[in-house]
Write an enzyme that holds these catalytic residues in place. Structure first.
Site, PDB file in Angstrom:
ATOM      1  N   HIS A 337       5.943   3.205   6.667  1.00  0.00           N
ATOM      2  CA  HIS A 337       4.896   3.509   5.690  1.00  0.00           C
ATOM      3  C   HIS A 337       4.161   2.309   5.146  1.00  0.00           C
ATOM      4  CE1 HIS A 337       5.270   7.830   4.772  1.00  0.00           C
ATOM      5  NE2 HIS A 337       6.506   7.678   5.190  1.00  0.00           N
ATOM      6  N   LYS A 523      -4.017   7.206  -8.460  1.00  0.00           N
ATOM      7  CA  LYS A 523      -2.984   6.778  -7.514  1.00  0.00           C
ATOM      8  C   LYS A 523      -2.100   5.780  -8.230  1.00  0.00           C
ATOM      9  CE  LYS A 523      -6.376   5.531  -4.727  1.00  0.00           C
ATOM     10  NZ  LYS A 523      -6.167   5.819  -3.316  1.00  0.00           N
ATOM     11  N   ARG A 524      -0.988   5.418  -7.626  1.00  0.00           N
ATOM     12  CA  ARG A 524      -0.152   4.397  -8.252  1.00  0.00           C
ATOM     13  C   ARG A 524      -0.965   3.120  -8.482  1.00  0.00           C
ATOM     14  NH1 ARG A 524       5.466   5.158  -8.720  1.00  0.00           N
ATOM     15  NH2 ARG A 524       5.378   3.097  -9.637  1.00  0.00           N
ATOM     16  N   LYS A 529      -4.433  -1.643  -4.224  1.00  0.00           N
ATOM     17  CA  LYS A 529      -5.265  -0.450  -4.418  1.00  0.00           C
ATOM     18  C   LYS A 529      -6.520  -0.760  -5.250  1.00  0.00           C
ATOM     19  CE  LYS A 529      -1.503   2.932  -3.877  1.00  0.00           C
ATOM     20  NZ  LYS A 529      -1.951   3.999  -2.957  1.00  0.00           N
ATOM     21  N   THR A 631      -3.212   9.615   1.199  1.00  0.00           N
ATOM     22  CA  THR A 631      -3.366  11.058   1.368  1.00  0.00           C
ATOM     23  C   THR A 631      -4.258  11.606   0.263  1.00  0.00           C
ATOM     24  OG1 THR A 631      -1.285  11.339   0.180  1.00  0.00           O
ATOM     25  CG2 THR A 631      -1.205  11.545   2.588  1.00  0.00           C
ATOM     26  N   LYS A 635      -7.158  14.821   0.192  1.00  0.00           N
ATOM     27  CA  LYS A 635      -7.267  15.905  -0.793  1.00  0.00           C
ATOM     28  C   LYS A 635      -8.686  15.965  -1.364  1.00  0.00           C
ATOM     29  CE  LYS A 635      -2.602  14.620  -2.226  1.00  0.00           C
ATOM     30  NZ  LYS A 635      -1.884  13.798  -3.227  1.00  0.00           N
TER      31      LYS A 635
HETATM   32  C1  LIG Z   1      -1.486  12.555  -3.246  1.00  0.00           C
HETATM   33  C2  LIG Z   1      -0.796  11.916  -4.365  1.00  0.00           C
HETATM   34  C3  LIG Z   1      -0.540  10.535  -4.348  1.00  0.00           C
HETATM   35  C4  LIG Z   1      -0.995   9.637  -3.226  1.00  0.00           C
HETATM   36  O1  LIG Z   1      -2.289   9.148  -3.528  1.00  0.00           O
HETATM   37  P1  LIG Z   1      -2.948   7.949  -2.706  1.00  0.00           P
HETATM   38  O2  LIG Z   1      -4.344   7.921  -3.202  1.00  0.00           O
HETATM   39  O3  LIG Z   1      -2.881   8.310  -1.262  1.00  0.00           O
HETATM   40  O4  LIG Z   1      -2.194   6.727  -3.040  1.00  0.00           O
HETATM   41  C5  LIG Z   1       0.105   9.979  -5.428  1.00  0.00           C
HETATM   42  N1  LIG Z   1       0.488  10.722  -6.469  1.00  0.00           N
HETATM   43  C6  LIG Z   1       0.247  12.045  -6.533  1.00  0.00           C
HETATM   44  C7  LIG Z   1       0.672  12.806  -7.727  1.00  0.00           C
HETATM   45  C8  LIG Z   1      -0.397  12.686  -5.481  1.00  0.00           C
HETATM   46  O5  LIG Z   1      -0.616  14.009  -5.539  1.00  0.00           O
END
Ligand SMILES: *Cc1c(COP(=O)(O)O)cnc(C)c1O
Length: 790
Positions: A337, A523-524, A529, A631, A635
């Site tokens: 990952h 995101k985190r 990022k 991911t 979405k």
């Molecule tokens: C999808 C998701 C992530 C991943 O987000 P990225 O933008 O791909 O880092 C992190 N936290 C939650 C709650 C998510 O639903």
């Protein structure tokens, strides 16, 4: 079929008792327990079906599963959302309101854990026999509170409120050995003496897919003291406390390794318990394991499954090394990952030796035998790259590659970087193992459940076959020029924006303009990022509005959300900076007409489900080459947001699918970033010399204007300056600002914008995790499909 309205009403009344009481919590637990019992029965039937068929089973082992709430997902996948909604309405409740009673089980940090949850949903929906193994952390990931702009963490105990979904199975408990010493006999047999044993008790959670498929199992292990006598000198109280700790909390860190003993205990606990359970399921001769079982390890965290399987096969079943190795390396496969160096898992050798002596012993032998097979003529660096044991450490990624039959990256760019750079040496030896499986998201949770309005609109256009076969969303492309339809599409977005405004209002922010562009980065928090670049850009816009009376851009609302690991001080400063800039922008009587900054506290799956359908711009701005896949990006596109992003991770494949003119692409390429890194010749000072605006921004930062006093930003200043801006924030800032300008201009032509957004939705089907899982099944696991006959 789920219950009819009459049956469900009856059952609900029975559970709920006094119907006149307006108690949402009681209504939630009444409805949840009805659904739980229904699916639990299906889970048992499925289990019996699998046993009887003797078909191959997949076990997906992951330290994290970020599930989100279950009630809506289960009802919706059962096709029972409407009927439950009706029954509750008749009883004076709203399903949407009672759902808010459910606490998100925070058994994951971010993308990696959410991926595992999406995979569970897809496996069940495709009718594939795949199960999850994880830990039942009593406290999931911490809750984030913001105090005076700073992140504060507090523990969350989800289980008390959430225990409706999983069921304890005491009778299936197993025991896991720690510590002790090894006694080796001449005939090769190994005894493990004076071990301290921990009991692992499974809690099984039914995983319901769509399409009325089978109900699979997510098994969560809880650590408890067991009845065996303790070795001399071990204190009972300490033992009990140390045992409880193993399933006490999730490590709040998915790319920083804190190197904690406890984390290692969790890993072995999970691997050992899960493998023992797989053998206990049995039903086949041990030598045929690879024909009956596939084990996928989600990142290196469960890599001890490899030596643990060896241990069971040799010590438990008396197999020779060679026989055991042949089985292990046909059973286990590994997903990588990350390529971030600091996230590559390494453990001190002495720690493993002490905590899991037999496992260390086996790893030593794996390493010795592997090194003996290496070709001559390797240089020093290559030898390091190929060592499982290296400089007093155990390198879990090397162990994982050597011990598994397939290794996958999570997006095509990422897999190529693994092959060409990060794992070049391993790839040269095992080229046949490496393959790509681009991540995906379950369109059931992220579109059908999170955005029923868009779901309906899509279904009106192309029928509902896309729900089973998400790639048929491509049929939407035929309607991309239908003006009336695009207006309806725009109205859905407007509705989702208003719903989000209501939700945020409840949290205290009244100032969001529904006409503003909803620009979202959730995101985190992590350096790569680049939330920092986003907030610096907001500040640049603020500067321009103050200094140039003719600069009056289309209003924008910038949403941020995400947690920083408690020990990651840089990331926490960025959170503080976002709040400081928000405070300035939101209180400036002129600027606030054009800019508004919102920080969503305690970002989790349930927040994501409200934010993403309302998004118009999806910020995917990682430093190219650093985000393995992402991911969140998928979405957003599936909900009709346009990506403003770098050519990184799965963004690459998103841009390929929709065409770059349906997104706003900017920044250095992965190749450029890697070249700078290799040459070491990026100088942020040169950016400052060339760009007066960025120079001014840095001056403001240094003067403490973007924070409440300079001290709050000292790590940010150091990273951009003395540390030479390792994530290329300054280097990409101008290109980023230009991408924003293109975006705002495009937004001015709403019909064209809606067409672009529509194109995004139309091409999002390939990012359903159904596609990912089918590919895994075809190329790696080789599973057969099941139907549950009821
Ligand atoms: C999808 C998701 C992530 C991943 O987000 P990225 O933008 O791909 O880092 C992190 N936290 C939650 C709650 C998510 O639903």
């Amino acid at each position: 079929m789920f219950y009819s309205k009459e049956e469900l009403t009856e059952r609900f009344k029975e559970r709920f008792g006094q119907m006149e009481k307006r108690d949402n919590a009681a209504a939630y637990s009444s409805m949840a327990s009805i659904v739980q019992e229904f699916v639990e029965e299906r889970r048992n039937m499925t289990h019996a079906l699998y046993k009887e068929s003797n078909e191959k089973q997949l076990y997906y082992i992951s330290l994290e599963f970020l599930l989100g709430r279950m009630l809506r997902s289960n009802l919706s996948n059962l096709g029972a959302y409407e009927v439950a909604s009706d029954v509750l309405r008749d009883a004076g409740f709203s399903l949407e309101e009672i759902e808010e009673q459910e606490v998100d089980p925070g058994l994951g940090n971010g993308g990696l854990g959410r991926l595992a949850a999406c995979f569970m949903d897809s496996l069940a929906s495709l009718g594939l026999p795949g199960h999850g193994y994880a830990i039942r952390y009593r406290g999931g990931l911490f809750t984030q509170h913001i105090e005076d702009g700073f992140q504060k963490e507090s523990p969350v105990h989800w289980i008390t409120k959430h225990d409706q979904w999983d069921v304890r199975h005491e009778e299936l408990a197993v025991e896991v050995p720690f510590y002790g010493k090894l006694i080796k006999h001449e005939d090769g047999a190994v005894e493990h003496e004076d071990a301290i044993w921990v009991k692992a008790v499974p809690y099984d959670m039914p995983i319901v897919g769509g399409n009325s498929g089978p109900v699979n199992t997510l098994r969560l292990w809880q650590a408890e003291p067991c009845g065996r006598p303790l070795p001399v000198g071990v204190d009972k109280g300490q033992y009990e406390a140390a045992t409880a700790e193993i399933s006490d909390r999730l490590y709040p860190d998915d790319s920083y390794d804190e190197g904690k003993l406890l984390r290692l205990k969790q890993q072995y606990f999970l691997c050992s318990a899960s493998l023992q359970a797989i053998f206990n399921e049995g039903g086949f001769p041990v030598k045929e394991l690879p024909e009956h079982v596939a084990i996928q390890i989600n990142d290196t965290h469960p890599a001890m499954a490899i030596p643990e399987l060896m241990r069971i096969l040799m010590d438990g079943h008396g197999l020779t090394w060679d026989a055991a190795w042949a089985i292990t390396t046909r059973t286990i496969s590994y997903t990588n990952h990350t390529i971030l160096e600091e996230a590559m898992e390494k453990w001190d050798q002495w720690l493993l030796k002490e905590l899991v002596p037999r496992i260390y012993d086996i790893i030593e032998e794996i390493d010795r035998r592997f090194k003996a097979t290496l070709p001559g003529g390797l240089n020093e660096k290559e030898r390091h790259k190929l060592a499982v044991l290296d400089e007093k450490q155990v390198k879990m990624a090397v162990l994982a590659v050597v011990g598994s039959y397939k290794v996958n990256g999570v997006a095509s760019l990422h897999t190529e970087i693994l092959k060409k750079r990060e794992m070049k040496e391993l790839y040269a030896i095992f080229p046949e193992k490496f393959h790509n499986k681009t991540n995906g998201i379950t369109h059931r949770r992220w579109l059908i459940q999170a955005n029923p309005e868009l779901t309906e609109l899509i279904t009106e256009s192309i029928g509902d076959q896309w729900k089973r076969e998400p790639e048929r969303l491509a049929e939407l492309a035929h309607y991309g020029a239908d003006t009336a339809l695009l207006r309806d599409f725009q109205a859905v977005k407007r509705l989702k924006k208003n719903q989000l405004i209501q939700a945020v209002k409840a949290a205290g922010d009244n100032a969001i303009d529904p006409d503003s562009i909803f620009d979202i980065q959730i995101k985190r928090f992590h350096g790569y990022k680049r939330q920092l670049m986003n907030i610096l850009h907001v500040r640049m816009l603020h500067d321009r509005i103050r200094n140039d009376a003719t600069f009056r851009p289309h209003p924008r609302t910038f949403f941020f959300g995400g947690k920083a690991a408690p020990s990651y001080h840089f990331a926490k400063q960025v959170i503080k900076m976002i709040h400081a800039v928000a405070q300035q922008v939101n209180s400036d009587p002129v600027a606030r007409k054009y800019l508004h900054v919102v920080f969503i506290e305690d970002y989790n799956v349930s927040h994501a489900e409200k934010l993403i359908p309302a998004a118009e711009v999806s910020e995917q701005i990682s430093t190219a080459s650093k985000e393995a896949s992402g991911t969140g990006n998928m979405k957003f596109m599936m909900n009709g947001a346009l990506t403003l992003g770098t050519v990184d991770g799965a963004n690459v494949e998103i841009f390929e699918a929709i065409g770059e003119d349906n997104a706003f692409v900017f920044g250095l390429s992965a190749e450029q970033v890697m070249r700078f890194e290799a040459e070491g010749d990026y100088r942020p000072a040169e950016v400052l010399e060339e760009d007066a605006q960025i120079r001014q921004l840095i001056a403001e930062l240094e003067a403490g204007e973007l924070s409440d006093g300079a001290a709050n930003a000292e790590l940010v200043i150091r990273q951009l300056g003395a540390e030479e801006d390792p994530f290329f924030v300054l280097r990409d800032l101008n290109s980023y600002a230009l991408a924003h300008e293109r975006m705002v201009e495009a937004y001015g032509d709403q019909l064209a914008w809606q067409g672009m957004a529509w194109t995004n939705v139309a091409h999002s089907g390939i990012f359903s995790s159904d596609r990912t899982i089918q590919q895994y099944s075809d190329d790696v696991w080789d599973l057969g499909r099941f139907r549950l006959k009821v």
